[in-house]
Write a protein that holds these residues in place. Structure first.
Motif, short mmCIF file in Angstrom:
data_model
loop_
_atom_site.label_atom_id
_atom_site.label_comp_id
_atom_site.label_asym_id
_atom_site.label_seq_id
_atom_site.Cartn_x
_atom_site.Cartn_y
_atom_site.Cartn_z
N VAL A 74 0.85 -1.20 0.00
CA VAL A 74 0.00 0.00 0.00
C VAL A 74 0.88 1.24 0.00
N LYS A 75 0.73 2.06 -1.03
CA LYS A 75 1.53 3.27 -1.18
C LYS A 75 0.77 4.52 -0.73
N ALA A 76 -0.55 4.46 -0.71
CA ALA A 76 -1.33 5.62 -0.28
C ALA A 76 -2.75 5.20 0.04
N ILE A 77 -3.35 5.90 1.01
CA ILE A 77 -4.78 5.77 1.31
C ILE A 77 -5.36 7.17 1.19
N VAL A 78 -6.38 7.32 0.35
CA VAL A 78 -6.96 8.64 0.10
C VAL A 78 -8.43 8.64 0.50
N PRO A 79 -8.97 9.79 0.85
CA PRO A 79 -10.39 9.86 1.20
C PRO A 79 -11.28 9.55 -0.01
N GLY A 80 -12.35 8.83 0.22
CA GLY A 80 -13.32 8.55 -0.83
C GLY A 80 -14.15 9.79 -1.14
N GLY A 81 -14.98 9.66 -2.18
CA GLY A 81 -15.85 10.77 -2.58
C GLY A 81 -17.30 10.47 -2.28
N ASP A 82 -18.18 11.31 -2.80
CA ASP A 82 -19.62 11.14 -2.57
C ASP A 82 -20.18 9.94 -3.32
N THR A 83 -19.56 9.57 -4.42
CA THR A 83 -20.00 8.42 -5.22
C THR A 83 -18.81 7.50 -5.44
N GLY A 84 -19.10 6.27 -5.91
CA GLY A 84 -18.02 5.36 -6.25
C GLY A 84 -17.12 5.94 -7.32
N GLN A 85 -17.72 6.61 -8.28
CA GLN A 85 -16.95 7.26 -9.35
C GLN A 85 -15.97 8.28 -8.77
N ASP A 86 -16.45 9.10 -7.84
CA ASP A 86 -15.59 10.12 -7.24
C ASP A 86 -14.48 9.49 -6.40
N SER A 87 -14.79 8.38 -5.72
CA SER A 87 -13.77 7.69 -4.93
C SER A 87 -12.65 7.17 -5.83
N ILE A 88 -13.04 6.61 -6.96
CA ILE A 88 -12.03 6.12 -7.90
C ILE A 88 -11.20 7.28 -8.45
N TYR A 89 -11.86 8.39 -8.78
CA TYR A 89 -11.15 9.55 -9.31
C TYR A 89 -10.09 10.05 -8.32
N ASN A 90 -10.44 10.11 -7.04
CA ASN A 90 -9.47 10.53 -6.04
C ASN A 90 -8.26 9.61 -6.02
N GLY A 91 -8.51 8.30 -6.14
CA GLY A 91 -7.41 7.35 -6.16
C GLY A 91 -6.56 7.47 -7.40
N LEU A 92 -7.18 7.73 -8.54
CA LEU A 92 -6.44 7.88 -9.79
C LEU A 92 -5.52 9.09 -9.75
N GLU A 93 -6.01 10.19 -9.21
CA GLU A 93 -5.18 11.39 -9.13
C GLU A 93 -3.97 11.16 -8.23
N THR A 94 -4.14 10.40 -7.17
CA THR A 94 -3.02 10.06 -6.31
C THR A 94 -2.06 9.11 -7.00
N ALA A 95 -2.59 8.12 -7.71
CA ALA A 95 -1.74 7.19 -8.45
C ALA A 95 -0.89 7.92 -9.47
N LYS A 96 -1.46 8.94 -10.09
CA LYS A 96 -0.73 9.75 -11.08
C LYS A 96 0.50 10.39 -10.46
N ASP A 97 0.40 10.81 -9.20
CA ASP A 97 1.52 11.45 -8.51
C ASP A 97 2.58 10.45 -8.05
N LEU A 98 2.19 9.21 -7.90
CA LEU A 98 3.10 8.19 -7.37
C LEU A 98 3.77 7.34 -8.44
#
Length: 239
Positions: A74-98
């Motif tokens: 596990v390289k990062a844990i990020v807060p989820g969003g209001d929807t599943g789509q938003d939760s995935i988006y938050n994770g993708l943006e973090t993955a982009k940085d890593l």
């Protein structure tokens, strides 16, 4: 090319009727569902890292679980969003940085703990060869396509598949689609393959294990428990 798992665990468990814990933290034999899921990716030799999108107030609890069960990738844990789509988006943006934008990313439900090593391998290889991978199972019942006026089509069952997870893509492709959806104010895509299809990406499918269920209701949990028993018996007795 790196292979990254994005596990989203943002659900509150309303259909599970849980009060004290979200469904991903319910335990079977002392181990939470989310840990069963994480172990599959943590133990796979082709997975280089894991990003988790989690309900924000439960992140400290998840961090303790990861340490307790020795989940190492596990390289990062990020807060989820209001929807599943938003939760995935938050994770993708973090993955982009890593990681690099040309890595493959396997998007998977935290409450879908019954895939296997072959399914993960098939996803990695499909993204390498085709640029995407949607894990499916064969349709075993008839689908009816309808609108507000009633039935409009019945697709052939032999030509139909049911999409499950992982759903895997090149990071640059899936992040581009998410950013487009964000710019258009779209937050209602039911899953990643629906979004990618909507924006015109070609999708490759594989057939995964039928037991790859999403644990959403109490009935699902009972099935999960029974299947874990079966797997353990196979290991112990060799059948």
């Amino acid at each position: 090319m790196s292979n990254i798992a994005l596990i989203f665990a943002g659900g509150s468990g309303k259909r599970m009727n849980t009060v004290s814990k979200p469904k991903q933290f319910l335990e079977l034999r002392g181990k939470p569902i989310i840990i069963y899921t994480l172990e599959l990716f943590d133990n796979h030799p082709m997975i280089d890292g894991i990003v988790i999108s989690c309900i924000e107030k439960w992140i400290p609890y998840l961090e303790k679980l990861i340490k307790k069960f020795c989940i190492s990738k596990v390289k990062a844990i990020v807060p989820g969003g209001d929807t599943g789509q938003d939760s995935i988006y938050n994770g993708l943006e973090t993955a982009k940085d890593l990681f690099t934008m040309d890595c493959s990313i396997l998007i998977h439900d935290g409450v879908r703990p019954l895939i296997n090593e072959k399914t993960i391998t098939d996803n990695v290889e499909s993204v390498l060869n085709y640029g995407s991978c949607i894990t499916c199972i064969p349709a075993t019942e008839t689908f009816i396509v309808c609108n507000l006026e009633g039935l409009i089509d019945i697709p052939s069952r032999k030509d139909s598949l049911i999409a499950r997870a992982p759903q895997s893509f090149l990071l640059q492709d899936i992040l581009s689609a998410h950013r487009r959806a964000q710019s258009e104010g779209r937050h209602d895509f039911i899953d990643s393959c629906s979004m990618m299809n909507y924006y015109g990406y070609k999708l490759h499918t594989i057939v995964g294990p039928v037991e790859n269920i999403k644990i959403t209701t109490p009935t699902d949990f009972f099935i999960f428990r029974a299947l874990v028993d079966v797997h353990e018996n196979q290991q112990i007795f060799g059948f």
